[in-house]
Write an enzyme that holds these catalytic residues in place. Structure first.
Site, mmCIF file in Angstrom:
data_model
loop_
_atom_site.group_PDB
_atom_site.id
_atom_site.type_symbol
_atom_site.label_atom_id
_atom_site.label_comp_id
_atom_site.label_asym_id
_atom_site.label_seq_id
_atom_site.Cartn_x
_atom_site.Cartn_y
_atom_site.Cartn_z
ATOM 1 N N GLY A 38 44.909 58.821 33.946
ATOM 2 C CA GLY A 38 43.570 59.385 33.866
ATOM 3 C C GLY A 38 42.865 59.271 35.201
ATOM 4 N N ALA A 39 42.962 58.092 35.806
ATOM 5 C CA ALA A 39 42.318 57.854 37.096
ATOM 6 C C ALA A 39 42.826 56.537 37.653
ATOM 7 C CB ALA A 39 40.793 57.824 36.941
ATOM 8 N N MET A 40 42.482 56.265 38.925
ATOM 9 C CA MET A 40 42.959 55.051 39.589
ATOM 10 C C MET A 40 41.842 54.471 40.440
ATOM 11 S SD MET A 40 45.207 52.846 40.100
ATOM 12 C CE MET A 40 45.019 51.445 41.189
ATOM 13 N N GLU A 41 41.670 53.136 40.339
ATOM 14 C CA GLU A 41 40.505 52.445 40.902
ATOM 15 C C GLU A 41 40.673 52.006 42.341
ATOM 16 O OE1 GLU A 41 42.849 49.009 38.830
ATOM 17 O OE2 GLU A 41 42.505 51.140 38.512
ATOM 18 N N ASN A 42 41.509 52.660 43.144
ATOM 19 C CA ASN A 42 41.695 52.258 44.538
ATOM 20 C C ASN A 42 40.356 51.886 45.187
ATOM 21 O OD1 ASN A 42 44.432 53.522 44.279
ATOM 22 N ND2 ASN A 42 43.193 55.380 44.258
ATOM 23 N N GLU A 85 49.595 52.120 41.937
ATOM 24 C CA GLU A 85 49.769 51.198 40.811
ATOM 25 C C GLU A 85 50.810 51.760 39.856
ATOM 26 O OE1 GLU A 85 47.246 48.790 37.386
ATOM 27 O OE2 GLU A 85 46.217 50.266 38.612
ATOM 28 N N HIS A 143 35.969 48.637 37.865
ATOM 29 C CA HIS A 143 37.123 47.931 38.432
ATOM 30 C C HIS A 143 36.823 47.384 39.829
ATOM 31 C CE1 HIS A 143 40.544 47.898 35.835
ATOM 32 N NE2 HIS A 143 40.642 49.198 35.700
ATOM 33 N N GLU A 193 36.528 53.179 36.187
ATOM 34 C CA GLU A 193 37.110 52.982 37.511
ATOM 35 C C GLU A 193 36.106 52.344 38.469
ATOM 36 O OE1 GLU A 193 40.159 53.229 37.407
ATOM 37 O OE2 GLU A 193 40.348 54.504 35.645
#
Length: 901
Positions: free
Chosen positions: A265-269, A126, A305, A302
């Protein structure tokens, strides 16, 4: 000469992609130097697309090996390759397109796409990172089911991707292979893979429907003891989403992976969340109370999401707040509920109020200045040059406030009904902000026949922070009080660059108020068929009046209770009225707000005296108001810690006609020291009474006590109170947790005498030099310390532990100095701004996304006092004129320089 020319993308130009890509098969042969990716796309031309529509695929920094269609090499005459696209022509209506390409993860310093960190492979897709992995339609409205095969040598025993694990095997050449399948369609920005040497902690839980699911948290070997809180937070998030919104995990497993080098911070894959290690790893010795709260919030964010962003995603990047604003609201509510969990009603309300205050402080410090500057934009922008620049406080934090206003208007049950309707209509789709509001509107119209949310939709297309002027008229003879609300919001940011004649329309503002009598008692207000203590006024036009009956004496208004809308209130309270609200208001947010307004007035007055070269002197009435807050036994420690914290310099700057950071810093320093001196006995009592012996717990009650105790210590040190340094030194030497250790170190570094600061810093470093996250704290503390200047930061950059290549380390030192050290950055000689320009350019060569965030530090340069404005402008010009500047940074500095026009 610049190598990248900015192109403006407009929301109005959106066109659906001409092809559906229902299935994607990816096979990776992972190697840091050269990873081969075999991508097989099932493509179907849409019925309404022209028969000759080309298949245009995005790509960046890729080497093309081959192209096949339906198993046959595609003729070179039927595809075109350039720096950013691969275009295929003459395709049949349905086809299997196979593309083999290579990328170089080991050389990828942008940390977008596939990259290497700590010897392991990670991805970040993203917003537009997938194009760095393989050629694809890199846009969120192309949703596909993915089947992924990962192959790697023995150095990479853990091979992860989205969804469910199908099989693992050892290949004849000794390499390992793993196959993954995600059963749900997703846009490519949610793709993820992880490969490397990792350890993990796991647990199995049963969902509300009885399915057993596996939850796992992966991290570097040796750090597994620090992932317990993250895993527990994941379980709590899963349970909360089931209970609050009826949303259940839809996969057989859910994985969180910690990485040291990460832009965000983080990614919601989908099913494979990749986190900055700072939001995963925690134990009492290395993480503060704020770290624990942050980990729980980000893990929740996350995870949430999975539905608000993954199952229902964005049609295009203009709709970013559709998922981010909604999910920030959800994580805020999750944290508030976790803070209030198990507490009796009074304490639970206070815990929730603490969370609300913290969120508003963040909004005002980060988003309000954005709304007043060159990057001001609606939560749904109309255009952008670089989408990475729109991951902003406006899209996230203000976006959450826009969602919260809908929750306020509909109520808890109504909002839940609107969410249910949203998922009923759009599960599995890529949709727009309008689609979300329409689902909420369907409930609002049932509650209020004949009304709609047409005016409310303006929050999505208009920028700026509305100002609401409040007029109160009391008719003693008629025992009647009339409240008049008037709103205004002049054009800002991108709106100033619109065509002449642009006029903004009124917003739909839910404005919660209460009235107190002269003794501080709440007055009952008639609303609807009954009476309430808090009335919700819906302002939908420029001005409107409301009348309340049976009001004997002129009341004191308690305004914008609970911060019911992201607006600025304009009402001329007397200091006596603010003191009454601060002491008696039953709404905890409004009570806090009254004290903050008192402190703001005091600091601004002191700053004015400092600017005029006059001696500063605190008003006794203010000191007494702070004394009352500090000693009020009815207030719990966590709330008092917030109520007694002085407004931040960023918040105060928004109240200055011409921003003068050194004057604000001097005024805050003086007032903090004066409070320390005059209330020394009360601060010492608070310090003694709020000790937390025994085993560490991040729960709200002990965390609140530590917050108040450490605030007391800072004031005692600032005031130079006898024995304070000994208290700080003893706490630093004996601290059993990082919260107390870091607070004591901060007090010593900022206010300590003789060799105490240097010795404490060295002792801290010696103990924690092998822990990167703790050393980030060490750098941050020095970057923001009162005595730190550019020379000191340069010396710290030469430290063996510093590297500009790691985003966390860069943020810990360079960002913290440029964004949060007013004294060090804002020097009339321009040395601070020259340093900022130098670091923006250095970062831009490595990681344009991170560089663009640092570039935002001088956004509002035109609002500063003249002595600072000119050197800031010169620094911005220096960056803009640099050859080869990225689109990310170019957009930021160009808009900033246009700001004064």
């Amino acid at each position: 000469m610049r190598t990248e020319t900015p192109v403006t993308v407009y929301r109005k130009d959106y066109q659906p992609y001409p092809y559906a890509i229902p299935e994607v098969a990816l096979a990776f042969d992972l190697d840091p130097e050269s990873t081969e990716v075999r991508s097989t796309l099932k493509v179907e031309r849409k019925p309404d697309a022209p028969a000759d529509a080309p298949l245009v695929l995005d790509g960046a920094d890729l080497e093309l090996v081959s192209v096949q269609v339906d198993g046959q090499p595609w003729p070179a005459a039927r595809y075109t390759l350039d720096e950013s696209t691969l275009t295929l022509t003459g395709l049949p209506a349905r086809a299997a397109v196979e593309i083999v390409s290579r990328c170089r993860p080991g050389a990828n310093s942008t940390l977008m796409g596939l990259y290497v960190s700590g010897g392991n492979f990670f991805t970040q897709c993203e917003a537009e990172g997938f194009r760095r992995i393989t050629w694809f339609a890199d846009r969120p409205d192309v949703m596909s089911r993915y089947r992924v095969t990962l192959r790697a040598g023995a150095d990479y025993p853990v091979l992860l991707s989205n969804g469910n694990l199908l099989a693992t095997r050892i290949l004849p050449d000794g390499r390992q292979e793993a196959e993954w399948e995600d059963p749900f369609p997703k846009p490519c920005y949610l793709f993820a893979l992880v490969a490397g040497r990792l350890t993990h902690r796991e647990t199995k839980v049963r969902t509300a429907s009885g399915r057993e699911v596996l939850l796992q948290v992966y991290s570097d070997p040796g750090s597994e003891d620090r992932t317990e809180w993250a895993l527990e937070s994941l379980v709590r998030a899963l349970r909360w989403d089931e209970a609050r919104f009826g949303l259940e995990l839809d996969l057989d497993r859910f994985m969180v992976v910690a990485v040291r080098d990460f832009n965000m911070g983080a990614m919601e894959n989908k099913g494979l969340n990749i986190f900055n290690a700072a939001y995963v790893l925690a134990d009492p010795q290395t993480a503060t109370d704020a770290n624990y709260e942050g980990i729980e919030a980000v893990v929740g964010h996350e995870y949430f999401h999975n539905w608000t962003g993954n199952r229902v995603t964005c049609r295009d990047w203009f709709q970013l707040s559709l998922k981010e604003g909604l999910t920030v609201f959800r994580d805020q509510e999750f944290t508030a509920d976790m803070m209030a969990r198990g507490l009796e009603p009074g304490a639970a309300a206070s815990a929730r109020a603490v969370k609300r205050i913290d969120d508003v402080v963040t909004l005002r410090a980060a988003q309000y200045p954005e709304d007043a500057g060159p990057m001001a934009h609606p939560i749904r922008p109309e255009s952008y040059q670089e989408i990475g620049n729109f991951y902003t406080a406006t899209v996230y934090e203000k976006g959450a406030e826009v969602i919260r206003m809908q929750h306020t208007l509909l109520g808890e049950a109504g909002f839940r009904a609107g969410m249910d309707e949203y998922f009923r209509r759009h599960d599995g789709q890529a949709v727009t902000c309008d689609d979300f509001v329409a689902a909420m509107e369907s409930v609002y119209q049932r509650q209020h026949p004949g009304r709609d949310l047409a005016v409310f939709r303006r929050w999505y297309r208009q920028a700026g922070t509305p100002r609401v002027a409040v007029a109160l008229h009391h008719d003693a003879a008629a025992r009647r009080c009339t409240i008049t609300l008037t709103q205004r919001c002049p054009p800002v940011g991108v709106e100033k660059r619109a065509d002449d004649g642009y006029v903004k329309a009124p917003f739909h503002i839910p404005f919660a108020i209460g009235l107190l009598d002269p003794h501080g008692r709440a007055l009952p207000l008639r609303q609807g068929d009954g009476t309430v203590e808090t009335a919700l006024l819906e302002l939908t036009e420029e001005s409107r009046q409301w009348v309340f009956e049976d009001i004997d004496a002129r009341p004191v208004p308690s305004l914008l209770r609970g911060f019911s809308a992201p607006v600025i209130v304009e009402y001329d309270w007397t200091d006596a009225e603010l003191a009454l609200l601060s002491a008696h208001d039953s709404d905890p947010f409004a009570r806090w707000e009254a004290g903050q307004e008192l402190a703001t007035r005091q600091i601004l007055a002191l700053a004015g005296r400092h600017q005029a070269g006059q001696p500063m002197q605190a008003e006794d009435a203010f000191i007494q108001a702070w004394r009352a807050l500090l000693t009020d036994p009815a207030l719990d420690a966590g709330y008092r810690a917030r109520a007694l914290a002085l407004p931040s310099e960023k918040t105060l700057a928004e109240r200055m006609e011409a921003i003068d950071p050194p004057a604000l810093a001097a005024a805050r320093d003086y007032l903090r020291a004066e409070l320390g001196r005059q209330l020394a006995a009360q601060w010492r009592a608070a310090f003694d009474q709020n000790q937390t012996p025994g085993e560490y717990s991040p729960a709200p009650e002990p965390a609140g006590k530590r917050a108040l105790k450490n605030l007391a210590l800072a004031h005692l040190m600032a005031g130079g109170v006898a024995g304070a340094q000994e208290l700080a030194q003893a706490q630093f030497d004996q601290a059993g947790n990082m919260t107390d250790s870091l607070a004591a170190l901060s007090a010593l570094v900022n206010y300590g005498q003789d060799q105490a600061p240097a010795q404490a810093l060295q002792a801290f470093y010696t103990r924690w030099q092998d822990d990167p996250l703790v050393i980030d704290k060490w750098f941050t503390l020095q970057a923001t310390a009162r005595g730190t200047d550019v020379d000191r930061v340069r010396a710290l950059m030469a430290h063996p532990a510093f590297t500009l290549r790691n985003p966390n380390r860069a943020r810990a030192l360079v960002f913290q100095f440029c964004l949060n050290n007013a004294r060090g950055l804002h020097r009339p000689d321009g040395a601070g701004y020259a340093f900022w320009a130098e670091q923006v350019l250095a970062l831009d060569a490595l990681n344009p996304e991170v560089a663009a965030r640092l570039a935002r530090a001088l956004d509002n340069w035109a609002r500063f006092v003249p002595a600072l404005r000119t050197p800031m402008q010169h620094a911005l010009q220096r960056v803009r004129e640099h050859a080869g500047l990225s689109r990310n940074v170019l957009e930021i500095v160009s808009k900033a320089l246009e700001f004064a026009a």
